[in-house]
Design an enzyme around this catalytic site. Structure first.
Site, mmCIF file in Angstrom:
data_model
loop_
_atom_site.group_PDB
_atom_site.id
_atom_site.type_symbol
_atom_site.label_atom_id
_atom_site.label_comp_id
_atom_site.label_asym_id
_atom_site.label_seq_id
_atom_site.Cartn_x
_atom_site.Cartn_y
_atom_site.Cartn_z
ATOM 1 N N HIS A 61 19.900 -5.965 -7.351
ATOM 2 C CA HIS A 61 19.266 -5.410 -8.553
ATOM 3 C C HIS A 61 18.551 -4.136 -8.152
ATOM 4 O O HIS A 61 18.516 -3.783 -6.974
ATOM 5 C CB HIS A 61 18.302 -6.413 -9.195
ATOM 6 C CG HIS A 61 17.099 -6.755 -8.355
ATOM 7 N ND1 HIS A 61 17.182 -7.326 -7.103
ATOM 8 C CD2 HIS A 61 15.758 -6.592 -8.589
ATOM 9 C CE1 HIS A 61 15.959 -7.524 -6.620
ATOM 10 N NE2 HIS A 61 15.085 -7.081 -7.494
ATOM 11 N N HIS A 63 15.223 -3.002 -8.394
ATOM 12 C CA HIS A 63 13.798 -2.803 -8.147
ATOM 13 C C HIS A 63 13.694 -1.950 -6.891
ATOM 14 O O HIS A 63 14.508 -2.079 -5.965
ATOM 15 C CB HIS A 63 13.083 -4.150 -7.955
ATOM 16 C CG HIS A 63 12.740 -4.813 -9.260
ATOM 17 N ND1 HIS A 63 12.663 -6.178 -9.419
ATOM 18 C CD2 HIS A 63 12.458 -4.263 -10.480
ATOM 19 C CE1 HIS A 63 12.341 -6.447 -10.683
ATOM 20 N NE2 HIS A 63 12.218 -5.311 -11.340
ATOM 21 N N ASP A 65 12.134 -1.784 -4.197
ATOM 22 C CA ASP A 65 12.102 -2.305 -2.821
ATOM 23 C C ASP A 65 13.480 -2.737 -2.328
ATOM 24 O O ASP A 65 13.637 -3.138 -1.182
ATOM 25 C CB ASP A 65 11.095 -3.465 -2.697
ATOM 26 C CG ASP A 65 11.348 -4.605 -3.677
ATOM 27 O OD1 ASP A 65 11.671 -4.333 -4.846
ATOM 28 O OD2 ASP A 65 11.207 -5.779 -3.263
ATOM 29 N N HIS A 66 14.499 -2.632 -3.204
ATOM 30 C CA HIS A 66 15.842 -3.078 -2.805
ATOM 31 C C HIS A 66 16.858 -1.953 -2.659
ATOM 32 O O HIS A 66 17.936 -2.172 -2.149
ATOM 33 C CB HIS A 66 16.371 -4.108 -3.807
ATOM 34 C CG HIS A 66 15.618 -5.397 -3.750
ATOM 35 N ND1 HIS A 66 16.122 -6.537 -3.164
ATOM 36 C CD2 HIS A 66 14.365 -5.715 -4.164
ATOM 37 C CE1 HIS A 66 15.222 -7.503 -3.239
ATOM 38 N NE2 HIS A 66 14.150 -7.034 -3.844
ATOM 39 N N HIS A 138 16.109 -12.897 -13.065
ATOM 40 C CA HIS A 138 15.020 -12.050 -12.593
ATOM 41 C C HIS A 138 14.512 -11.192 -13.760
ATOM 42 O O HIS A 138 14.989 -11.335 -14.877
ATOM 43 C CB HIS A 138 15.538 -11.215 -11.417
ATOM 44 C CG HIS A 138 14.476 -10.582 -10.583
ATOM 45 N ND1 HIS A 138 13.316 -11.218 -10.212
ATOM 46 C CD2 HIS A 138 14.412 -9.354 -10.007
ATOM 47 C CE1 HIS A 138 12.582 -10.397 -9.468
ATOM 48 N NE2 HIS A 138 13.217 -9.263 -9.326
ATOM 49 N N ASP A 209 16.512 -11.509 -5.617
ATOM 50 C CA ASP A 209 15.284 -11.948 -6.275
ATOM 51 C C ASP A 209 15.655 -12.797 -7.492
ATOM 52 O O ASP A 209 16.385 -12.339 -8.362
ATOM 53 C CB ASP A 209 14.469 -10.740 -6.762
ATOM 54 C CG ASP A 209 13.908 -9.912 -5.623
ATOM 55 O OD1 ASP A 209 14.262 -10.183 -4.464
ATOM 56 O OD2 ASP A 209 13.113 -8.984 -5.899
ATOM 57 N N HIS A 267 12.246 -12.558 1.702
ATOM 58 C CA HIS A 267 11.532 -11.848 0.640
ATOM 59 C C HIS A 267 10.134 -12.444 0.475
ATOM 60 O O HIS A 267 9.728 -12.887 -0.602
ATOM 61 C CB HIS A 267 12.335 -11.937 -0.667
ATOM 62 C CG HIS A 267 11.936 -10.926 -1.707
ATOM 63 N ND1 HIS A 267 10.978 -11.180 -2.652
ATOM 64 C CD2 HIS A 267 12.358 -9.665 -1.955
ATOM 65 C CE1 HIS A 267 10.842 -10.137 -3.450
ATOM 66 N NE2 HIS A 267 11.674 -9.193 -3.045
HETATM 67 ZN ZN LIG Z 1 12.223 -7.641 -4.422
HETATM 68 ZN ZN LIG Z 2 13.010 -7.698 -7.849
#
Ligand SMILES: [Zn+2]
Ligand SMILES: [Zn+2]
Length: 305
Positions: A61, A63, A65-66, A138, A209, A267
């Site tokens: 996905h 976000h 941080d990914h 998510h 996530d 995570h």
């Molecule tokens: Zn994350």
């Molecule tokens: Zn996420």
């Protein structure tokens, strides 16, 4: 045939001294995949020696941080003179977001970057395996990724073929590859008489996530390894629900329901950076199989069944 996971980043949302943002390197035979590519991933790849010869990146996905690490990593590959195309897969809004992110710089890439937007259920053929996107739950469009190896042909028993009077040579090959053969005297020897049934391939499942969900359980049925969101412990159950993540205990339940062989928790919220033993304990109460909390640099070799 090698199937190795290298955890490049195991922290949620923000990095710590010992944990970087989400990324997992999957080396299978000649191919190298990344599942997610958080900021700083390229440096982790150098540190843990995965090599830079990535064939495809699979995002769970978008976000920050990914995926933010992909910008710098692809620039570096370009600078190093990479020539082969790179496939990038992810759920909505992969195309819009990656188009803007990757191609608005002043420099052009030296190689082709092919962006593919995927939906749950899509299966991407790779060399000897498929990467299947499955539904997760998510706060934003998301998928998990299941690496499903093709079945391997069953073991061939040349001694049995010999005993049945098959002459050594091309007929052996025919039998080995599933064909029946007719001998000079008219007898038929069936492949099934001398070759065992196909052997299942390995199955590695990465949840990304997510809240615990049916999609992950189905994808992880009989998985050799399940890598699952384990952002929080029991003490933060409410927070896990609010932010659409899982607790370690919930990850343990998913692994048990799926019948996974091995569970890896990743995570981690920064508050568990060093206090991760509690997560293992809480998951252990729900799951009796092999279990560990991922650390940056940890590698897992998945043996053939
Ligand atoms: Zn994350
Ligand atoms: Zn996420």
């Amino acid at each position: 045939m090698m199937l190795r996971l290298t955890f490049l980043g195991t922290s949620a949302a923000a990095p710590t001294i010992s944990r970087n943002l989400s990324a997992l390197a999957v080396r299978r035979d000649r191919e190298l995949f990344l599942v997610d590519c958080g900021e700083g991933t390229q440096r982790q790849m150098i540190r843990y020696g995965t090599g830079f010869d990535v064939d495809a990146i699979f995002f769970t996905h978008f976000h920050a941080d990914h995926y933010l690490g992909a910008i710098g990593f692809l620039r570096t590959l370009s600078m190093l003179g990479r020539e082969g195309p790179l496939d990038v897969y992810g759920p909505r809004p992969a195309r819009r977001l990656l188009d803007v992110m990757l191609f608005t710089g002043t420099e052009r890439f030296a190689f082709e970057v092919r962006i593919h937007e995927v939906a749950p259920g899509d299966a991407i053929r790779r060399d000897g395996c498929a990467m299947v996107a499955f539904e997760t739950d998510h706060r934003t469009p998301s998928v998990g990724w299941a690496l499903l190896e093709d079945e391997r042909p069953g073991r061939f028993h040349p001694d049995r073929a010999d005993a049945l009077g098959v002459p050594k040579g091309p007929l052996f090959g025919t039998l080995q590859h599933g064909g029946d053969v007719t001998l000079a005297d008219g007898r038929v020897v069936r492949s099934a008489d001398v070759v065992e049934g196909p052997r299942r391939g390995r199955r590695v499942v990465v949840s990304g996530d997510t809240r615990p969900c049916r999609g992950t359980i189905e994808a992880a049925r009989g998985a050799d390894v399940l890598v699952h969101d384990s952002t929080f412990g029991d003490a933060e159950q409410a927070r896990a629900e609010e932010t659409m993540h899982s607790t370690a205990r919930e990850a343990g339940r998913v692994a048990t329901e799926a019948g996974a062989g091995r569970l890896v928790l990743t995570h981690l919220s920064t508050r568990y950076d060093r206090e991760f033993a509690i997560l293992a304990e809480e998951a252990r109460a729900e799951f009796a199989g092999a279990l560990e909390v991922a650390a940056d640099g940890m590698t897992i070799e998945v043996p053939l069944p």
